[in-house]
Design an enzyme around this catalytic site. Sequence first.
Site, PDB file in Angstrom:
ATOM      1  N   ARG A  46       0.844  -1.201   0.000  1.00 26.63           N
ATOM      2  CA  ARG A  46       0.000   0.000   0.000  1.00 26.63           C
ATOM      3  C   ARG A  46       0.879   1.250   0.000  1.00 26.63           C
ATOM      4  O   ARG A  46       2.028   1.225   0.456  1.00 26.63           O
ATOM      5  CB  ARG A  46      -0.951   0.020   1.201  1.00 26.63           C
ATOM      6  CG  ARG A  46      -0.258   0.101   2.576  1.00 26.63           C
ATOM      7  CD  ARG A  46      -0.268   1.534   3.085  1.00 26.63           C
ATOM      8  NE  ARG A  46       0.475   1.744   4.322  1.00 26.63           N
ATOM      9  CZ  ARG A  46       1.732   2.130   4.392  1.00 26.63           C
ATOM     10  NH1 ARG A  46       2.440   2.292   3.293  1.00 26.63           N
ATOM     11  NH2 ARG A  46       2.313   2.366   5.545  1.00 26.63           N
ATOM     12  N   GLU A 142       9.229   0.492   3.274  1.00 29.47           N
ATOM     13  CA  GLU A 142       9.304  -0.305   4.518  1.00 29.47           C
ATOM     14  C   GLU A 142       8.623  -1.652   4.296  1.00 29.47           C
ATOM     15  O   GLU A 142       7.460  -1.714   3.911  1.00 29.47           O
ATOM     16  CB  GLU A 142       8.627   0.427   5.675  1.00 29.47           C
ATOM     17  CG  GLU A 142       8.817  -0.333   6.984  1.00 29.47           C
ATOM     18  CD  GLU A 142       8.090   0.305   8.165  1.00 29.47           C
ATOM     19  OE1 GLU A 142       8.748   1.014   8.936  1.00 29.47           O
ATOM     20  OE2 GLU A 142       6.880   0.086   8.296  1.00 29.47           O
ATOM     21  N   ALA A 154      -1.880  -7.083  15.215  1.00 28.60           N
ATOM     22  CA  ALA A 154      -1.501  -5.723  14.811  1.00 28.60           C
ATOM     23  C   ALA A 154      -2.661  -5.005  14.117  1.00 28.60           C
ATOM     24  O   ALA A 154      -2.865  -3.800  14.315  1.00 28.60           O
ATOM     25  CB  ALA A 154      -0.284  -5.772  13.891  1.00 28.60           C
TER      26      ALA A 154
HETATM   27  P1  0O2 Z   1       0.245   2.597   8.991  1.00 31.50           P
HETATM   28  O1  0O2 Z   1      -1.163   3.042   9.008  1.00 31.50           O
HETATM   29  O2  0O2 Z   1       0.424   1.215   9.579  1.00 31.50           O
HETATM   30  O3  0O2 Z   1       0.876   2.741   7.681  1.00 31.50           O
HETATM   31  P2  0O2 Z   1      10.691   3.469  15.226  1.00 31.50           P
HETATM   32  O4  0O2 Z   1       9.705   3.157  16.309  1.00 31.50           O
HETATM   33  O5  0O2 Z   1      10.483   4.792  14.562  1.00 31.50           O
HETATM   34  O6  0O2 Z   1      12.088   3.205  15.599  1.00 31.50           O
HETATM   35  P3  0O2 Z   1       9.208   1.821  13.465  1.00 31.50           P
HETATM   36  O7  0O2 Z   1       8.385   1.103  14.467  1.00 31.50           O
HETATM   37  O8  0O2 Z   1       9.640   1.025  12.254  1.00 31.50           O
HETATM   38  O9  0O2 Z   1      10.497   2.427  14.071  1.00 31.50           O
HETATM   39  O10 0O2 Z   1       8.471   3.070  12.952  1.00 31.50           O
HETATM   40  P4  0O2 Z   1       7.012   3.526  13.178  1.00 31.50           P
HETATM   41  O11 0O2 Z   1       6.892   4.672  12.227  1.00 31.50           O
HETATM   42  O12 0O2 Z   1       6.733   3.769  14.617  1.00 31.50           O
HETATM   43  O13 0O2 Z   1       6.117   2.329  12.707  1.00 31.50           O
HETATM   44  C1  0O2 Z   1       6.090   1.955  11.388  1.00 31.50           C
HETATM   45  C2  0O2 Z   1       4.898   1.078  11.182  1.00 31.50           C
HETATM   46  O14 0O2 Z   1       5.043  -0.100  12.011  1.00 31.50           O
HETATM   47  C3  0O2 Z   1       3.585   1.671  11.625  1.00 31.50           C
HETATM   48  O15 0O2 Z   1       3.040   2.449  10.638  1.00 31.50           O
HETATM   49  C4  0O2 Z   1       2.770   0.438  11.868  1.00 31.50           C
HETATM   50  O16 0O2 Z   1       2.328  -0.119  10.655  1.00 31.50           O
HETATM   51  C5  0O2 Z   1       3.773  -0.505  12.488  1.00 31.50           C
HETATM   52  N1  0O2 Z   1       3.782  -0.387  13.940  1.00 31.50           N
HETATM   53  C6  0O2 Z   1       4.775   0.076  14.715  1.00 31.50           C
HETATM   54  N2  0O2 Z   1       4.432  -0.001  16.011  1.00 31.50           N
HETATM   55  C7  0O2 Z   1       3.189  -0.520  16.053  1.00 31.50           C
HETATM   56  C8  0O2 Z   1       2.280  -0.858  17.127  1.00 31.50           C
HETATM   57  O17 0O2 Z   1       2.553  -0.699  18.313  1.00 31.50           O
HETATM   58  N3  0O2 Z   1       1.072  -1.385  16.757  1.00 31.50           N
HETATM   59  C9  0O2 Z   1       0.724  -1.585  15.464  1.00 31.50           C
HETATM   60  N4  0O2 Z   1      -0.471  -2.091  15.202  1.00 31.50           N
HETATM   61  N5  0O2 Z   1       1.557  -1.280  14.443  1.00 31.50           N
HETATM   62  C10 0O2 Z   1       2.761  -0.749  14.732  1.00 31.50           C
HETATM   63  P5  0O2 Z   1       2.014   3.639  10.994  1.00 31.50           P
HETATM   64  O18 0O2 Z   1       2.732   4.905  10.858  1.00 31.50           O
HETATM   65  O19 0O2 Z   1       1.333   3.364  12.281  1.00 31.50           O
HETATM   66  O20 0O2 Z   1       0.982   3.660   9.853  1.00 31.50           O
END
Ligand code: 0O2
Length: 268
Positions: A46, A142, A154
Site C-alpha cells: 500500500r 518499509e 496488529a
Molecule cells: P500505517 O497506518 O500502519 O501505515 P521506530 O519506532 O520509529 O524506531 P518503526 O516502528 O519502524 O520504528 O516506525 P514507526 O513509524 O513507529 O512504525 C512503522 C509502522 O510499524 C507503523 O506504521 C505500523 O504499521 C507498524 N507499527 C509500529 N508499532 C506498532 C504498534 O505498536 N502497533 C501496530 N499495530 N503497528 C505498529 P504507521 O505509521 O502506524 O501507519
Amino acid sequence: MGIINWNAELLPYEQAVDEIVLKLKNIQREFKRRQIHSPIEQVEGRVKSIASIIAKANDRNIPIENALDVLEDIAGIRIICRFVEDIDKVVNIIRSRSDYDMKILIEEDYVTNTKRSGYRSYHITVEYKIMYEGEIRILKCEIQIRTLAMNFWATIEHSLRYKYDGNLPEHLKERLQNCAEAAFKLDKEMTTIRGELLQAQKAMQTQEFLVNEIVKNIHNLYTYGKVEHMNEFNKQFMQIYQEGNVDKLYEFNHKLETMAEIYNVRYV
Ligand code: 0O2
C-alpha cells in the site's frame, strides 16, 4: 510553502509498491512450483494515505514539504508468513537481494524485541530504484514481515489505536497485551506442529500436482484420437480420486504416461 500535488507525488511510490509486490509474489510462486513450502504466505502493498502522511509528519514535527523525503514508510509492503521460522527465511531472501534491487538501509527486529504495546514484526527499510517518466528515482520502502497471528493482533490494535486517536484506555491496553501474549503462544504452538503441517501441505501439493498431470494426460490422449479409452479413463480417474489414495493416483498417472509413450503422443 508551495502547494503539494499529492496524487502526482505519490504515483512513483505506487509504481514501486506494485513492482515489489509482483517480485515477491513471483518468489512465492517459484516455491510453489518447486513444491517447497513457501515462507511467503501472503504479500500486500500500500501507499500511505495522504491523511496518514500528514498526521505522521505532524506527530513527528516534520515540515510537511519534507514528509516524502523523511518518512520511510510511504511505500509499504507486508509479507505474512505461516510460521515464526519463516520470518528469518524471508529476511534472508531480502538480504540476498540487497546488492541487486532492494538495498537494505535499516533492520528492526520487533519479533525478538517486542514493542511495549505488544507489537511484533520484523521491519526492513530498503532503497528501491524505479524508472519513472524516463528518469531513475530511488525511493524508500518499509517491508514488514510477520506471522498470521502477529498480523491479526496488529490489525486489531491498529484499528483501536486509530479509534482512540493513539490514547488507548488502560483497560484496553492491558487486554491487548493479553491478546499479544496469546498470539505469541499460538505462534509457539504452531511451531511444535510445524513438521506435521508441512507434511500435510506437501501431501496436498503432491495430490494437486498428480490431478493436474492426469487431467493433462487424459486430454492429450483424447487430442491424439485415443477416444475409445476416454470413458474408461475418466471412470477410473474418478474412482481413484474419490478414494483419495495418492499412491494409486501416482500409479494411474504412470499408466497414462506409458500409454502416451506407446501411442507416441506428444504433449500439447
Ligand atoms: P500505517 O497506518 O500502519 O501505515 P521506530 O519506532 O520509529 O524506531 P518503526 O516502528 O519502524 O520504528 O516506525 P514507526 O513509524 O513507529 O512504525 C512503522 C509502522 O510499524 C507503523 O506504521 C505500523 O504499521 C507498524 N507499527 C509500529 N508499532 C506498532 C504498534 O505498536 N502497533 C501496530 N499495530 N503497528 C505498529 P504507521 O505509521 O502506524 O501507519
